[in-house]
Design a protein around this motif. Structure first.
Motif, PDB file in Angstrom:
ATOM      1  N   GLU A   1       0.829  -1.198   0.000  1.00  0.00           N
ATOM      2  CA  GLU A   1       0.000   0.000   0.000  1.00  0.00           C
ATOM      3  C   GLU A   1       0.868   1.254   0.000  1.00  0.00           C
ATOM      4  OE1 GLU A   1      -2.628  -0.253   3.274  1.00  0.00           O
ATOM      5  OE2 GLU A   1      -3.898  -1.789   2.378  1.00  0.00           O
TER       6      GLU A   1
ATOM      7  N   TYR B   1       2.207   1.695  -3.442  1.00  0.00           N
ATOM      8  CA  TYR B   1       1.173   2.173  -4.347  1.00  0.00           C
ATOM      9  C   TYR B   1       0.962   3.676  -4.192  1.00  0.00           C
ATOM     10  CZ  TYR B   1      -3.186   2.861  -6.722  1.00  0.00           C
ATOM     11  OH  TYR B   1      -4.140   3.331  -7.567  1.00  0.00           O
ATOM     12  N   CYS B   2       0.998   4.167  -2.947  1.00  0.00           N
ATOM     13  CA  CYS B   2       0.873   5.605  -2.728  1.00  0.00           C
ATOM     14  C   CYS B   2       2.002   6.361  -3.426  1.00  0.00           C
ATOM     15  CB  CYS B   2       0.873   5.923  -1.238  1.00  0.00           C
ATOM     16  SG  CYS B   2      -0.611   5.350  -0.376  1.00  0.00           S
TER      17      CYS B   2
ATOM     18  N   SER C   1       1.185   6.498  -7.279  1.00  0.00           N
ATOM     19  CA  SER C   1      -0.090   7.018  -7.745  1.00  0.00           C
ATOM     20  C   SER C   1       0.113   8.074  -8.826  1.00  0.00           C
ATOM     21  CB  SER C   1      -0.870   7.621  -6.567  1.00  0.00           C
ATOM     22  OG  SER C   1      -0.138   8.676  -5.979  1.00  0.00           O
TER      23      SER C   1
ATOM     24  N   LYS D   1      -5.110  -5.889  -6.286  1.00  0.00           N
ATOM     25  CA  LYS D   1      -5.800  -4.618  -6.466  1.00  0.00           C
ATOM     26  C   LYS D   1      -5.775  -3.840  -5.160  1.00  0.00           C
ATOM     27  CE  LYS D   1      -8.894  -6.389 -10.052  1.00  0.00           C
ATOM     28  NZ  LYS D   1     -10.294  -6.641 -10.465  1.00  0.00           N
ATOM     29  N   ILE D   2      -5.396  -2.589  -5.253  1.00  0.00           N
ATOM     30  CA  ILE D   2      -5.353  -1.705  -4.095  1.00  0.00           C
ATOM     31  C   ILE D   2      -6.013  -0.395  -4.477  1.00  0.00           C
ATOM     32  CG2 ILE D   2      -3.861  -0.501  -2.459  1.00  0.00           C
ATOM     33  CD1 ILE D   2      -1.779  -2.623  -2.880  1.00  0.00           C
ATOM     34  N   ASN D   3      -7.037  -0.005  -3.706  1.00  0.00           N
ATOM     35  CA  ASN D   3      -7.799   1.217  -4.004  1.00  0.00           C
ATOM     36  C   ASN D   3      -8.263   1.165  -5.462  1.00  0.00           C
ATOM     37  OD1 ASN D   3      -7.315   2.071  -1.371  1.00  0.00           O
ATOM     38  ND2 ASN D   3      -5.423   3.120  -1.949  1.00  0.00           N
ATOM     39  N   ASN D   4      -7.856   2.146  -6.269  1.00  0.00           N
ATOM     40  CA  ASN D   4      -8.262   2.172  -7.677  1.00  0.00           C
ATOM     41  C   ASN D   4      -7.156   1.690  -8.606  1.00  0.00           C
ATOM     42  OD1 ASN D   4     -10.838   3.257  -7.153  1.00  0.00           O
ATOM     43  ND2 ASN D   4      -9.961   5.308  -6.987  1.00  0.00           N
TER      44      ASN D   4
ATOM     45  N   ASN E   1      -2.676   3.118 -11.784  1.00  0.00           N
ATOM     46  CA  ASN E   1      -4.027   3.428 -11.297  1.00  0.00           C
ATOM     47  C   ASN E   1      -4.824   4.137 -12.382  1.00  0.00           C
ATOM     48  OD1 ASN E   1      -2.868   5.973 -11.360  1.00  0.00           O
ATOM     49  ND2 ASN E   1      -3.904   6.677  -9.520  1.00  0.00           N
TER      50      ASN E   1
END
Length: 454
Positions: free
Chosen positions: A23, A26-27, A30, A83-86, A105
Motif C-alpha cells: 500500500e 502504491y501511494c 499514484s 488490487k489496491i484502491n483504484n 491506477n
C-alpha cells in the motif's frame, strides 16, 4: 511494514495481498504507470519505464515487488495481480527467465496485462526469443535491448487515450487500429505490386499509423506481429526511408527479417517485411516506379483521418463517437471527429469521446465473454483446422449480444454480430430503444458497404 496477510483462493489459483508495504508503494506510484523488467532467477532489473508525474522507482522498491512474487513461488502459489484502491499491480513471468511487473491506477487490469504481453513481444522483436529464454549475459542483454526502448515507450504512451499531443493509435488489447478508405480498391493492387518488387509477400499501407490495407501475406501474420510492426512506423516517422532487423514473435522468433519503412507522403507509410535484398539504395527507385501515379489517391485517402470512416457513411444526430471492432482479426476502427457536445460549462473533447468508448468497449467484451482468465482477448489463429477453430469459438460463446451504459452526460450501447462489436457513444437524451436501432443500423451499413474492406 513487512508483515503480510495472505488471502488465498485455491479455485482461481490467485491470491490477494493485504499488505501495508505494498500500500505504501502504491501511494508512491499514484498518478503514474510503471513497467519493470527483471531477470526472473536473479531478480536483477533489466529496465524500468514510467509514464506520469512521479519519479522513477528506487531499486529497493523494485526488489520488494519482485520479492513478493518470489515468496509466492516458494509457497507454490501463482501470483498474478493485486488490487489496491483504484489501482492494480500485475506480475507476469515469461519462459522462467523474464519477469514483467506493471503498476498503474490509470488503466484497467486487462489493459496492463495486454501491455505486458506487447512489451515482451517487442523485446523478442529486437533480440530474439532464444536470447530472452537463456540470456548469456545480463549486461549484454540490456545493451541489446536499447534499440527496443523507443517502441516500448510508444506502447506505454499509447495507454493514455486522452493524449492530444500525438495522432498515433491508442492501445486497445494489442488490436490494430484501422482506417476505412474507399481508395483501398486502387491502393491494394499498387501495394501488392510494390511488395512483390521488394521480393516479399508481407506489406502494409498505413495512414497516421493506422492500417489502411495489406497484402494477402500480411493477413497471415499474427495480430501481435501486425500490431508491433505498425507501431514501428511511429518511431522516427519523419524519416523518408529506413530499415530495421526484426524477429517476428510467432512466425520467426529466432531468425531475423528486415522491416523496410518508406514514407510515401507525409503521415502515409508503407512497411514491407523482406530479406537482405534489395539494398536500401535501390528502394527509392522501386518506390517511385510503384507509387508515382498513386500520390494523388494517397492524399485523398489521408483526408479520411481523423473521422476514419468514409464520407458516404453518415451518422444520425446524437451519435458522438463510434468504435467498431473485429475481435477475431483483432482490429478496430474508431471515429474521433463526430459531433462535439457541450453540457453547461463542460465540453467533451474528441479525445474524451474516444476514452469513454474505449473504456466501455473493454467492459463490453467482458460482458460478451471474450476475455480469458488472464484478462487477455481470446485469439483465434488464422491458420488452423476447422475443428480447432470451432472449439475456440465455443469457449467464447455467450448469449449476450447487447450491453449499454447510461450516465448524466452520455449513453453507450454495444451490439455484437458474429465477430463484430459495434460500440456507439450517444448524447444522454437518446433513449435506449433508439440507441439499439441506430447501433444495429450503423453496423449493417458498414458491413454492406462494398466500397470499403472490413
Amino acid at each position: 511494514m513487512w508483515q503480510h496477510c495472505f488471502v488465498y483462493t485455491s479455485f482461481s489459483r490467485k491470491f490477494l495481498i493485504v499488505d501495508s508495504f505494498i500500500e505504501w508503494i502504491y501511494c508512491e506510484l499514484s498518478m503514474a504507470t510503471h513497467i519493470l523488467a527483471l531477470a526472473t532467477v536473479s531478480g536483477l532489473p533489466i529496465f524500468a519505464k514510467k509514464r506520469g508525474d512521479k519519479k522513477k522507482l528506487p531499486f529497493s522498491s523494485i526488489a520488494s515487488l519482485n520479492g513478493v512474487s518470489m515468496y509466492s513461488k516458494c509457497q507454490d502459489i501463482v501470483l498474478k495481480s493485486t488490487k489496491i484502491n483504484n489501482g492494480v499491480i500485475i506480475w507476469k513471468d515469461y519462459f522462467g527467465s523474464i519477469t514483467l511487473i506493471g503498476v498503474t491506477n490509470r488503466n484497467l487490469e486487462c489493459d496492463i496485462s495486454s501491455l505486458l504481453d506487447a512489451i515482451f513481444n517487442a523485446m523478442i522483436m529486437f533480440v530474439s526469443l532464444d536470447e530472452l529464454k537463456s540470456p548469456r549475459n545480463l549486461e549484454r542483454l540490456k545493451r541489446d535491448l536499447r534499440p527496443c526502448y523507443p517502441l516500448i515507450d510508444k506502447l506505454i504512451e499509447s495507454l493514455d487515450s486522452q493524449n492530444t499531443t500525438t495522432a498515433h493509435p491508442a492501445f486497445l488489447l494489442n488490436s490494430v487500429e484501422a482506417i476505412l478508405c474507399p481508395e483501398n480498391q486502387t491502393l491494394e493492387p499498387a501495394l501488392e505490386y510494390f511488395t512483390s518488387r521488394m521480393g516479399s509477400v508481407f506489406g502494409s499501407l498505413c495512414i497516421y499509423g493506422r492500417f489502411a490495407c495489406g497484402t494477402v501475406g500480411w493477413r497471415t501474420l499474427s495480430s501481435h506481429e501486425k500490431h508491433l510492426l505498425l507501431r514501428l512506423v511511429s518511431i522516427d516517422s519523419e524519416a523518408s526511408l529506413r530499415d530495421t532487423a526484426v524477429y517476428l514473435c510467432q512466425r520467426s522468433p529466432n531468425v531475423a527479417f528486415r522491416a523496410v519503412i518508406c514514407q510515401l507522403v507525409p503521415e502515409v507509410h508503407v512497411i514491407v517485411i523482406c530479406g537482405a535484398n534489395p539494398a536500401l539504395s535501390e528502394v527509392n527507385d522501386i518506390v517511385l516506379n510503384s507509387w508515382q501515379q498513386h500520390f494523388d489517391t494517397l492524399q485523398i485517402a489521408k483526408q479520411r483521418y481523423p473521422r476514419n470512416f468514409p464520407s458516404s457513411l453518415q451518422f444520425p444526430y446524437g451519435v458522438m463517437g463510434v468504435l467498431l471492432s473485429h475481435y477475431e482479426e483483432q482490429k478496430y476502427v474508431a471515429s474521433r471527429s463526430l459531433q462535439p457536445v457541450v453540457y453547461g460549462r463542460r465540453f467533451l473533447t474528441e479525445a474524451h469521446h474516444f476514452d469513454i468508448l474505449r473504456t466501455f468497449y473493454l467492459h463490453a467484451i467482458q460482458d460478451f465473454g471474450l476475455l480469458d482468465e488472464d484478462l487477455t482477448p481470446l485469439e483465434i489463429p488464422i491458420n488452423q483446422n476447422e475443428e480447432t477453430k470451432n472449439s475456440i469459438e465455443d469457449s467464447s460463446e455467450s448469449n449476450v449480444t447487447e450491453t449499454y451504459w447510461r450516465s448524466e452526460y452520455h449513453n453507450c450501447h454495444a451490439y455484437k454480430l458474429e465477430h463484430n462489436i459495434c460500440c456507439v457513444l450517444y448524447a444522454s437524451v437518446v433513449p435506449l430503444t433508439t440507441m439499439r436501432l441506430i447501433t444495429k443500423n450503423i453496423l449493417q451499413d458498414i458491413l454492406s458497404d462494398k466500397t470499403i474492406s472490413w
